[in-house]
Design an enzyme around this catalytic site. Structure first.
Site, short mmCIF file in Angstrom:
data_model
loop_
_atom_site.label_atom_id
_atom_site.label_comp_id
_atom_site.label_asym_id
_atom_site.label_seq_id
_atom_site.Cartn_x
_atom_site.Cartn_y
_atom_site.Cartn_z
CE LYS A 83 -4.35 7.08 10.22
NZ LYS A 83 -2.92 6.86 9.98
N GLY A 133 0.80 -1.23 0.00
CA GLY A 133 0.00 0.00 0.00
C GLY A 133 0.83 1.28 0.00
CB ILE A 134 0.16 4.53 1.65
CG1 ILE A 134 -1.22 4.72 1.02
CG2 ILE A 134 0.87 5.87 1.80
CD1 ILE A 134 -2.21 5.47 1.92
N GLY A 148 -1.01 1.62 10.15
CA GLY A 148 -2.29 2.03 10.74
C GLY A 148 -3.38 1.08 10.30
CG ASP A 190 3.05 -6.04 16.77
OD1 ASP A 190 2.46 -4.97 16.53
OD2 ASP A 190 2.53 -6.99 17.38
CB VAL A 191 3.89 -0.25 15.38
CG1 VAL A 191 4.78 -0.17 14.14
CG2 VAL A 191 2.42 -0.37 15.00
CE1 TYR A 219 -7.23 4.93 10.15
CE2 TYR A 219 -8.99 6.21 9.11
CZ TYR A 219 -7.69 5.71 9.10
OH TYR A 219 -6.87 6.00 8.03
P1 NDP Z 1 -2.59 -1.19 4.23
O1 NDP Z 1 -3.49 -1.93 5.14
O2 NDP Z 1 -2.60 -1.51 2.76
O3 NDP Z 1 -1.07 -1.34 4.75
C1 NDP Z 1 -0.76 -1.18 6.10
C2 NDP Z 1 0.47 -1.99 6.42
O4 NDP Z 1 0.69 -1.84 7.84
C3 NDP Z 1 0.28 -3.49 6.14
O5 NDP Z 1 1.43 -4.02 5.52
C4 NDP Z 1 0.10 -4.07 7.55
O6 NDP Z 1 0.59 -5.39 7.69
C5 NDP Z 1 0.95 -3.12 8.37
N1 NDP Z 1 0.59 -3.20 9.77
C6 NDP Z 1 -0.64 -3.39 10.32
N2 NDP Z 1 -0.54 -3.50 11.66
C7 NDP Z 1 0.78 -3.38 11.96
C8 NDP Z 1 1.51 -3.45 13.16
N3 NDP Z 1 0.92 -3.69 14.34
N4 NDP Z 1 2.85 -3.28 13.13
C9 NDP Z 1 3.48 -3.09 11.94
N5 NDP Z 1 2.84 -3.05 10.75
C10 NDP Z 1 1.50 -3.19 10.76
O7 NDP Z 1 -2.87 0.34 4.49
P2 NDP Z 1 -2.77 1.63 3.52
O8 NDP Z 1 -1.56 1.55 2.69
O9 NDP Z 1 -4.08 1.85 2.88
O10 NDP Z 1 -2.63 2.79 4.62
C11 NDP Z 1 -1.37 3.18 5.13
C12 NDP Z 1 -1.59 4.36 6.08
O11 NDP Z 1 -2.27 5.40 5.42
C13 NDP Z 1 -2.45 3.99 7.29
O12 NDP Z 1 -1.98 4.70 8.43
C14 NDP Z 1 -3.82 4.49 6.89
O13 NDP Z 1 -4.63 4.76 8.00
C15 NDP Z 1 -3.45 5.74 6.12
N6 NDP Z 1 -4.46 6.21 5.18
C16 NDP Z 1 -4.92 5.40 4.16
C17 NDP Z 1 -5.84 5.87 3.25
C18 NDP Z 1 -6.36 5.05 2.11
O14 NDP Z 1 -7.27 5.53 1.43
N7 NDP Z 1 -5.80 3.86 1.87
C19 NDP Z 1 -6.37 7.26 3.35
C20 NDP Z 1 -5.81 8.02 4.44
C21 NDP Z 1 -4.89 7.50 5.31
P3 NDP Z 1 -0.41 -6.64 7.53
O15 NDP Z 1 -1.02 -6.51 6.16
O16 NDP Z 1 0.48 -7.83 7.71
O17 NDP Z 1 -1.44 -6.49 8.61
#
Ligand code: NDP
Length: 265
Positions: free
Chosen positions: A176, A17-18, A86, A57-58, A172
């Site tokens: 945020k 993702g992002i 997140g 793991d955060v 959430y």
């Molecule tokens: P994704 O769910 O695609 O990616 C998030 C990543 O964080 C995953 O690889 C996940 O791992 C990892 N993760 C989850 N929990 C933990 C943890 N406890 N410790 C370490 N890593 C962890 O999210 P996005 O890319 O969509 O979003 C990224 C950020 O941007 C987030 O903070 C989100 O809230 C924010 N955001 C996203 C938007 C959107 O439209 N997508 C809009 C605005 C903000 P795993 O898959 O193994 O759980």
């Protein structure tokens, strides 16, 4: 132009993702990047050496501290931290019941779409623990390393529309909004150390979350912005790269909004 040459960076939640787009952008701009993620194998796949990928793991301070010790061993220290990990929802947060009620409303039934009254402590705490407390734990670990070297640094927190508009699961939105509050408080706290702290507030971004949604739902989200589309992850990454390096050298405590005009702030 490689704007981040010589900088050592860490990106949390960077396996997809992002976060993945941010990690790749920082690397393309010349930084050495540590990709941290719950999914350690996924993190390791994002970038080739000399970049590194680490399981982290955060929500677990010991796991965070271990990852930052590994970053110190590999890179000698850290200049940039991107708090991206997140989650929007978690089991027990009441969103399942909210969605059922929303569907019933759409079908003409006279019901309230509640989340809060169905939200258990476990669901509430989990969303906050990953999304807000995780950013705190990683910042604490990174700033300890930055303080050892005494050469400043840059922290970029990923916020959300939810922080501003309150349009999302309640925990959430709270998490945020907390991330933005933390950005401002820590910008004040760390200014004397030459550590800048900023946030990027993305609108809806084309990530796996949206891939599974029906086209009309996706279009309704897209139509909420003046550009009538979702952002690409790289459009968020560009704002992060600006804040991370010297182009953003006079920015601290700020929030850069990347939302296609979905709201003005
Ligand atoms: P994704 O769910 O695609 O990616 C998030 C990543 O964080 C995953 O690889 C996940 O791992 C990892 N993760 C989850 N929990 C933990 C943890 N406890 N410790 C370490 N890593 C962890 O999210 P996005 O890319 O969509 O979003 C990224 C950020 O941007 C987030 O903070 C989100 O809230 C924010 N955001 C996203 C938007 C959107 O439209 N997508 C809009 C605005 C903000 P795993 O898959 O193994 O759980």
């Amino acid at each position: 132009m490689e704007r981040l040459t010589g900088l050592r960076a860490a990106v949390t939640g960077g396996a997809q993702g992002i976060g993945e787009a941010i990690a790749k952008r920082l690397a393309a701009e010349g930084a050495r990047v540590a990709v941290l993620d719950l999914n350690g194998e996924g993190a390791a796949r994002v970038l080739p050496a000399p970049h590194i990928g680490l399981a982290c793991d955060v929500t677990d301070s010991a796991s965070v501290d271990k990852a930052f010790a590994e970053i110190k061993a590999a890179f000698g220290g850290i200049d940039v931290l991107v708090n991206n990990a997140g989650i929007g929802t978690a089991p027990g947060d009441g969103m399942d019941k909210y969605y059922v009620a929303q569907a019933e409303q759409a079908a003409g039934k006279d019901v309230f779409a509640d989340q809060t009254i169905h939200c258990e402590d476990t669901g509430w705490l989990r969303v906050l623990d990953v999304t807000l407390n995780g950013a705190f734990r990683c910042t604490r670990a990174a700033v300890r390393l930055m303080a050892e070297e005494g050469i400043g640094g840059s922290i970029v927190n990923i916020g959300s529309t939810a922080a501003v508009k309150g349009n999302g699961p309640v925990p959430y939105c709270v998490a945020k909004a907390g991330v933005i509050g933390m950005t401002r408080a820590m910008a004040r706290e760390f200014a004397g150390r030459g550590i800048r702290v900023n946030a990027v507030n993305p609108g809806a971004v084309e990530t796996p979350i949206y891939a599974g949604l029906p086209e009309e739902v996706k279009q309704a989200v897209a139509d909420d912005s003046l550009m009538r589309r979702l952002a690409s992850p790289d459009e968020v990454a560009g704002a992060v790269a600006f804040l991370a390096g010297s182009d953003g050298s006079f920015a601290t405590g700020s929030t850069v909004t990347v939302n296609g005009g979905a709201w003005f702030d």
